[in-house]
Design a protein around this motif. Structure first.
Motif, PDB file in Angstrom:
ATOM      1  N   UNK A  81       1.379  71.541  83.242  1.00  0.00           N
ATOM      2  CA  UNK A  81       2.393  70.799  82.331  1.00  0.00           C
ATOM      3  C   UNK A  81       2.976  69.687  83.242  1.00  0.00           C
ATOM      4  N   UNK A  82       3.288  68.434  82.544  1.00  0.00           N
ATOM      5  CA  UNK A  82       3.674  67.565  83.736  1.00  0.00           C
ATOM      6  C   UNK A  82       4.941  66.623  83.167  1.00  0.00           C
ATOM      7  N   UNK A  83       5.670  67.438  82.043  1.00  0.00           N
ATOM      8  CA  UNK A  83       6.797  66.750  81.583  1.00  0.00           C
ATOM      9  C   UNK A  83       7.938  67.214  82.043  1.00  0.00           C
ATOM     10  N   UNK A  84       9.136  66.713  82.180  1.00  0.00           N
ATOM     11  CA  UNK A  84      10.441  67.323  82.815  1.00  0.00           C
ATOM     12  C   UNK A  84      11.196  67.775  81.169  1.00  0.00           C
ATOM     13  N   UNK A  85      10.582  67.559  80.062  1.00  0.00           N
ATOM     14  CA  UNK A  85      11.530  68.115  79.207  1.00  0.00           C
ATOM     15  C   UNK A  85      10.554  68.358  77.943  1.00  0.00           C
ATOM     16  N   UNK A  86      10.748  69.307  77.275  1.00  0.00           N
ATOM     17  CA  UNK A  86       9.767  69.690  76.150  1.00  0.00           C
ATOM     18  C   UNK A  86      10.673  70.104  74.899  1.00  0.00           C
ATOM     19  N   UNK A  87      10.442  69.981  73.697  1.00  0.00           N
ATOM     20  CA  UNK A  87      11.056  70.683  72.491  1.00  0.00           C
ATOM     21  C   UNK A  87      12.788  70.685  72.779  1.00  0.00           C
ATOM     22  N   UNK A  88      13.404  69.782  72.962  1.00  0.00           N
ATOM     23  CA  UNK A  88      14.893  70.014  73.247  1.00  0.00           C
ATOM     24  C   UNK A  88      15.597  70.362  72.035  1.00  0.00           C
ATOM     25  N   UNK A  89      15.071  70.493  70.894  1.00  0.00           N
ATOM     26  CA  UNK A  89      15.416  70.920  69.733  1.00  0.00           C
ATOM     27  C   UNK A  89      15.372  72.060  69.634  1.00  0.00           C
ATOM     28  N   UNK A  90      14.679  72.995  70.506  1.00  0.00           N
ATOM     29  CA  UNK A  90      14.577  74.220  70.352  1.00  0.00           C
ATOM     30  C   UNK A  90      15.754  75.168  70.335  1.00  0.00           C
ATOM     31  N   UNK A  91      15.891  75.817  69.508  1.00  0.00           N
ATOM     32  CA  UNK A  91      17.354  76.538  69.423  1.00  0.00           C
ATOM     33  C   UNK A  91      17.692  77.659  70.615  1.00  0.00           C
ATOM     34  N   UNK A  92      16.456  78.039  71.238  1.00  0.00           N
ATOM     35  CA  UNK A  92      16.667  78.881  72.577  1.00  0.00           C
ATOM     36  C   UNK A  92      17.113  78.039  73.746  1.00  0.00           C
ATOM     37  N   UNK A  93      16.730  76.628  73.603  1.00  0.00           N
ATOM     38  CA  UNK A  93      17.124  75.847  74.982  1.00  0.00           C
ATOM     39  C   UNK A  93      18.518  75.473  74.735  1.00  0.00           C
ATOM     40  N   UNK A  94      19.057  74.983  73.119  1.00  0.00           N
ATOM     41  CA  UNK A  94      20.351  74.568  72.797  1.00  0.00           C
ATOM     42  C   UNK A  94      21.369  75.729  73.178  1.00  0.00           C
ATOM     43  N   UNK A  95      20.766  76.911  72.978  1.00  0.00           N
ATOM     44  CA  UNK A  95      22.054  78.229  73.350  1.00  0.00           C
ATOM     45  C   UNK A  95      21.942  78.181  74.826  1.00  0.00           C
ATOM     46  N   UNK A  96      20.931  78.095  75.442  1.00  0.00           N
ATOM     47  CA  UNK A  96      20.815  78.300  76.972  1.00  0.00           C
ATOM     48  C   UNK A  96      21.797  77.176  77.470  1.00  0.00           C
ATOM     49  N   UNK A  97      21.592  75.844  77.077  1.00  0.00           N
ATOM     50  CA  UNK A  97      22.202  74.643  77.507  1.00  0.00           C
ATOM     51  C   UNK A  97      24.013  74.735  77.419  1.00  0.00           C
ATOM     52  N   UNK A  98      24.167  75.774  76.085  1.00  0.00           N
ATOM     53  CA  UNK A  98      25.429  75.863  75.969  1.00  0.00           C
ATOM     54  C   UNK A  98      26.145  77.009  76.400  1.00  0.00           C
ATOM     55  N   UNK A  99      25.477  77.576  77.333  1.00  0.00           N
ATOM     56  CA  UNK A  99      25.836  78.673  78.124  1.00  0.00           C
ATOM     57  C   UNK A  99      25.314  80.337  78.216  1.00  0.00           C
ATOM     58  N   UNK A 100      24.554  80.441  77.065  1.00  0.00           N
ATOM     59  CA  UNK A 100      24.061  81.639  76.666  1.00  0.00           C
ATOM     60  C   UNK A 100      22.697  81.862  77.893  1.00  0.00           C
ATOM     61  N   UNK A 101      23.023  83.023  78.733  1.00  0.00           N
ATOM     62  CA  UNK A 101      21.970  83.383  79.508  1.00  0.00           C
ATOM     63  C   UNK A 101      21.375  84.766  79.217  1.00  0.00           C
ATOM     64  N   UNK A 102      21.892  85.311  78.191  1.00  0.00           N
ATOM     65  CA  UNK A 102      21.339  86.667  77.718  1.00  0.00           C
ATOM     66  C   UNK A 102      19.995  86.566  77.227  1.00  0.00           C
ATOM     67  N   UNK A 103      19.905  87.434  76.100  1.00  0.00           N
ATOM     68  CA  UNK A 103      18.653  87.572  75.341  1.00  0.00           C
ATOM     69  C   UNK A 103      18.054  86.483  75.041  1.00  0.00           C
ATOM     70  N   UNK A 104      16.699  86.105  75.312  1.00  0.00           N
ATOM     71  CA  UNK A 104      15.902  85.118  74.564  1.00  0.00           C
ATOM     72  C   UNK A 104      14.821  85.524  74.125  1.00  0.00           C
ATOM     73  N   UNK A 105      14.111  84.938  72.974  1.00  0.00           N
ATOM     74  CA  UNK A 105      12.906  85.536  72.568  1.00  0.00           C
ATOM     75  C   UNK A 105      11.865  85.106  73.522  1.00  0.00           C
ATOM     76  N   UNK A 106      12.210  84.218  74.456  1.00  0.00           N
ATOM     77  CA  UNK A 106      11.010  83.945  75.423  1.00  0.00           C
ATOM     78  C   UNK A 106      11.009  84.949  76.715  1.00  0.00           C
ATOM     79  N   UNK A 107      12.089  85.828  76.550  1.00  0.00           N
ATOM     80  CA  UNK A 107      11.774  87.050  77.700  1.00  0.00           C
ATOM     81  C   UNK A 107      11.907  88.209  76.917  1.00  0.00           C
ATOM     82  N   UNK A 108      11.710  88.341  75.563  1.00  0.00           N
ATOM     83  CA  UNK A 108      11.557  89.821  74.875  1.00  0.00           C
ATOM     84  C   UNK A 108      10.115  90.074  74.942  1.00  0.00           C
ATOM     85  N   UNK A 109       9.841  90.940  75.841  1.00  0.00           N
ATOM     86  CA  UNK A 109       8.424  91.665  75.818  1.00  0.00           C
ATOM     87  C   UNK A 109       7.965  92.371  74.559  1.00  0.00           C
TER      88      UNK A 109
END
Length: 175
Positions: A22-50
């Motif tokens: 991967x060589x970019x500094x940003x991907x899929x910035x419309x992703x709701x998970x990223x938007x939530x994280x950018x807005x302060x949510x540091x809890x559960x993420x589908x990217x962390x949910x095994x």
């Protein structure tokens, strides 16, 4: 002529390895998970949910068969908010069996790199990923596949050069 396997099927077909650069500094910035994280949510993420993430399940299944999966990211410093998010959720990838390393862009200047991010499967098939300028998947075709030996060699050499210099995820700090 047989239809090409779906992208996720390439992991099921892999016998030895899958590497991703991967060589970019940003991907899929419309992703709701990223938007939530950018807005302060540091809890559960589908990217962390095994338990529920299809991607993490695929990684566990693939590495469970003995296939090595390595991901290297070239990033600008200071890192972007998106890279901070990506670093945060990478713990899910690592827990699922991926090996991940980070390379500050200034340490990659003398490495010959292909023009696009890619996956390389079993040192024989390259899948280039195409993104728009703002990091969304290209609507004109988000991937391109090739088994051309010269392209495979370029991608393999580039990945290994980056991997050798890169910092393991557990040691890479974002500020």
């Amino acid at each position: 002529m047989a239809e090409a396997p779906a992208f996720d099927e390439l992991f099921r077909l892999a016998k030895r390895s899958a590497v991703h650069l991967e060589m970019r500094d940003g991907y899929m910035q419309s992703d709701p998970e990223y938007v939530a994280w950018r807005n302060g949510s540091r809890g559960t993420s589908r990217y962390l949910d095994q338990a529920t993430s299809p991607w993490l399940a695929l990684m566990r299944d693939t590495t469970g068969r003995g296939v090595t999966i390595r991901r290297a990211r070239i990033v600008s410093e200071p890192v972007t908010d998106y890279i901070r998010f990506e670093h945060h959720v990478t713990t899910g990838n690592v827990a699922a069996g991926e090996q991940v390393r980070w390379l500050p862009r200034r340490r990659a200047s003398d490495i010959a790199l292909p023009g696009n991010d890619f996956w390389l499967f079993d040192d024989s098939l390259v899948v280039f990923l195409h993104f728009t300028g703002d990091g969304e998947l290209s609507l004109d075709g988000d991937e391109e596949r090739t088994a051309d030996p010269a392209v495979v060699r370029l991608c393999s050499t580039a990945f290994e050069s980056v991997w050798e210099r890169a910092v393991p995820h557990e040691e890479f700090e974002v500020t």
